[in-house]
Scaffold this active site. Structure first.
Site, PDB file in Angstrom:
ATOM      1  N   ARG A   1     -10.380   0.235  14.563  1.00 50.97           N
ATOM      2  CA  ARG A   1     -10.508   0.803  13.224  1.00 50.97           C
ATOM      3  C   ARG A   1     -11.531  -0.064  12.498  1.00 50.97           C
ATOM      4  O   ARG A   1     -12.691  -0.085  12.885  1.00 50.97           O
ATOM      5  CB  ARG A   1      -9.133   0.835  12.553  1.00 50.97           C
TER       6      ARG A   1
ATOM      7  N   TYR B   1      12.874  31.522   5.637  1.00 51.20           N
ATOM      8  CA  TYR B   1      11.641  32.181   6.089  1.00 51.20           C
ATOM      9  C   TYR B   1      11.617  32.327   7.607  1.00 51.20           C
ATOM     10  O   TYR B   1      12.001  31.407   8.339  1.00 51.20           O
ATOM     11  CB  TYR B   1      10.427  31.356   5.680  1.00 51.20           C
TER      12      TYR B   1
ATOM     13  N   MET C   1       9.305  25.093   0.516  1.00 50.32           N
ATOM     14  CA  MET C   1       8.508  24.156  -0.271  1.00 50.32           C
ATOM     15  C   MET C   1       9.371  23.287  -1.180  1.00 50.32           C
ATOM     16  O   MET C   1       9.161  22.083  -1.283  1.00 50.32           O
ATOM     17  CB  MET C   1       7.470  24.939  -1.090  1.00 50.32           C
TER      18      MET C   1
ATOM     19  N   LYS D   1       0.846  -1.206   0.000  1.00 51.93           N
ATOM     20  CA  LYS D   1       0.000   0.000   0.000  1.00 51.93           C
ATOM     21  C   LYS D   1       0.880   1.253   0.000  1.00 51.93           C
ATOM     22  O   LYS D   1       2.085   1.167   0.238  1.00 51.93           O
ATOM     23  CB  LYS D   1      -0.893  -0.016   1.245  1.00 51.93           C
TER      24      LYS D   1
HETATM   25  C1  PLP Z   1       0.078  -1.503   6.889  1.00 49.66           C
HETATM   26  C2  PLP Z   1      -0.422  -2.764   7.453  1.00 49.66           C
HETATM   27  C3  PLP Z   1       0.447  -3.829   7.735  1.00 49.66           C
HETATM   28  C4  PLP Z   1       1.939  -3.729   7.619  1.00 49.66           C
HETATM   29  O1  PLP Z   1       2.468  -3.140   8.774  1.00 49.66           O
HETATM   30  P1  PLP Z   1       4.033  -3.012   8.982  1.00 49.66           P
HETATM   31  O2  PLP Z   1       4.166  -2.539  10.372  1.00 49.66           O
HETATM   32  O3  PLP Z   1       4.501  -2.027   7.993  1.00 49.66           O
HETATM   33  O4  PLP Z   1       4.621  -4.358   8.756  1.00 49.66           O
HETATM   34  C5  PLP Z   1      -0.107  -5.022   8.157  1.00 49.66           C
HETATM   35  N1  PLP Z   1      -1.441  -5.143   8.327  1.00 49.66           N
HETATM   36  C6  PLP Z   1      -2.295  -4.127   8.099  1.00 49.66           C
HETATM   37  C7  PLP Z   1      -3.734  -4.308   8.308  1.00 49.66           C
HETATM   38  C8  PLP Z   1      -1.818  -2.909   7.669  1.00 49.66           C
HETATM   39  O5  PLP Z   1      -2.667  -1.909   7.447  1.00 49.66           O
END
Ligand code: PLP
Length: 386
Positions: A135, A263, A311, A36
């Site tokens: 979640r 800045y 930036m 992801k």
């Molecule tokens: C992102 C994610 C992982 C991976 O987590 P890491 O700590 O990067 O290994 C595993 N399971 C779920 C549900 C995630 O969202």
């Protein structure tokens, strides 16, 4: 064209990490590569391709349907699991692209069931249960009933049951509590003659620090990219960081004592100072919070950020690094001989975590892919699944 800032990704390092993780968990446990967020900034399609043929991992896991479809459109045929929730309206796309999907809502299950035809392969469902992350996931008390209900639909296959650890890197008590809840649910399922082929819990820290969390599959993200989630943790595997972030010195000049830099004039030179300007800034993902705190590495030495990160540019003090000139390559993340500047170090400076540092490197920063060292061959005895 000469790039001002770019990222170098060592795909062999990612392969070597996949192999090391696979060897750690053993061949009976499947490895899902979490890709992801553009593979944590490393480039989702390139990483997926590098791990696909030959096949180094059993699964790809993504956050969203969009990412899953991108993988399929790129010709990735390995099983893909969507970790986030989908909308009922998206059920046809799940069928079309043969994706495995996480469910915690009845509406989504019904929509999926309505889309299957007897001639189709069953849709693979992974029911998520909330054991303390708060979640996604079915409420814990309702999980067994939900699982029973889901299993009634022809055309749907309940392939997985999973949960997510909230604190595997920093709270053992909470983690053990989550693991206990999950184990109890698994026992309840089995008492009801429900046997789920892929039970999974562990992220990187879970799989490294809690062998009991490995179950049938582990979901490795940060560790796959060679970064241990917890800086001081002695990982049971050798992890090789795959990502370097570079920028080219654009200008070097001497600034007399007492001059403000950047800045807000938050920094003033205390003496005659050599300032190098680099064309990388917060728009590229170098956190503004690293103003006056972050560092870059030039010629194997650390150059502190002076003044606010802007930036598109940042100024660093190179007074103590002789010979720096325009064209020199600086590293925001990387290593040069014995000198290293880690994503953890950049995260500390910005008051954040390495996950955020790498995943927020902007898409506008070009990625270069090296395959330097050889990672050897993948572990042979993958338990291949269709
Ligand atoms: C992102 C994610 C992982 C991976 O987590 P890491 O700590 O990067 O290994 C595993 N399971 C779920 C549900 C995630 O969202």
């Amino acid at each position: 064209m000469v790039n001002g800032t770019w990222v170098e990704v060592d795909l062999d390092a990612i392969r070597a990490n996949a192999r090391a993780l696979k060897e750690l968990v053993g061949t009976r446990v499947q490895l899902a590569a979490v890709v992801k967020a553009n593979a944590y900034g490393h480039g989702m399609l390139q990483v997926a391709e590098a791990l696909s043929s030959p096949r180094w991992v059993d699964w790809f896991a993504v956050a969203s349907l969009t990412e899953a479809i991108q993988l399929r459109n790129h010709g990735i045929t390995i099983p893909v699991l969507i970790l986030g929730e989908i909308s009922p309206e998206d059920a046809p796309l799940i069928v079309q692209h043969q994706l495995a999907v996480t469910v915690s809502r009845p509406e989504v299950v019904q929509a999926l069931a309505a889309k299957t035809r007897p001639s189709d392969d069953p849709i693979r469902l992974h029911v998520k249960v909330d054991t303390g992350m708060g979640r996604y996931g079915v409420e814990y008390e309702k999980a067994l009933d939900f699982i029973r209900w889901v299993r009634k639909f022809p055309g749907l296959m309940m392939e997985g049951l999973w949960t997510h650890l909230s604190s595997a890197d920093d709270n053992e008590r909470l983690t053990r509590a989550q693991l206990t809840l999950y184990a109890k649910l698994v026992v309840q399922c089995e008492q009801n003659r429900i046997f789920i082929p892929l039970k999974h819990v562990a992220n990187s820290m879970g799989l490294m620090a809690y062998p009991a969390a490995r179950y049938d599959l582990v979901r490795a993200g940060l560790s796959l990219y060679g970064i241990c989630p917890k800086e001081k943790f002695k990982a049971p595997v050798r992890l090789t960081p795959a990502l370097s972030w570079k920028a080219r010195v654009a200008l070097v000049k001497s600034v007399s004592a007492g001059q403000p830099i950047s800045y807000g004039a938050t920094y003033r030179t205390k003496k005659l100072t050599r300032i190098a300007t680099l064309p990388v800034g917060y728009a590229h993902g170098f956190p503004w919070h690293s103003s006056n705190r972050g560092r870059v590495m030039i010629r194997g030495k650390m150059a502190p950020v002076v003044g606010r990160i802007t930036m598109d540019h940042v100024m660093v003090d190179v007074t103590r690094i002789p010979g720096v000139r325009p064209g020199d390559v600086a590293a925001l993340i990387g290593s040069e001989g014995k000198a290293v500047l880690t994503a953890h170090a950049q995260a500390r400076a910005a008051g954040t975590i390495p996950y955020e540092i790498v995943s927020r490197i902007s898409h506008s920063v070009p990625r270069q892919y090296n395959s330097r060292a050889s990672a050897g061959a993948p572990v042979k005895s993958f338990r291949m699944i269709k």
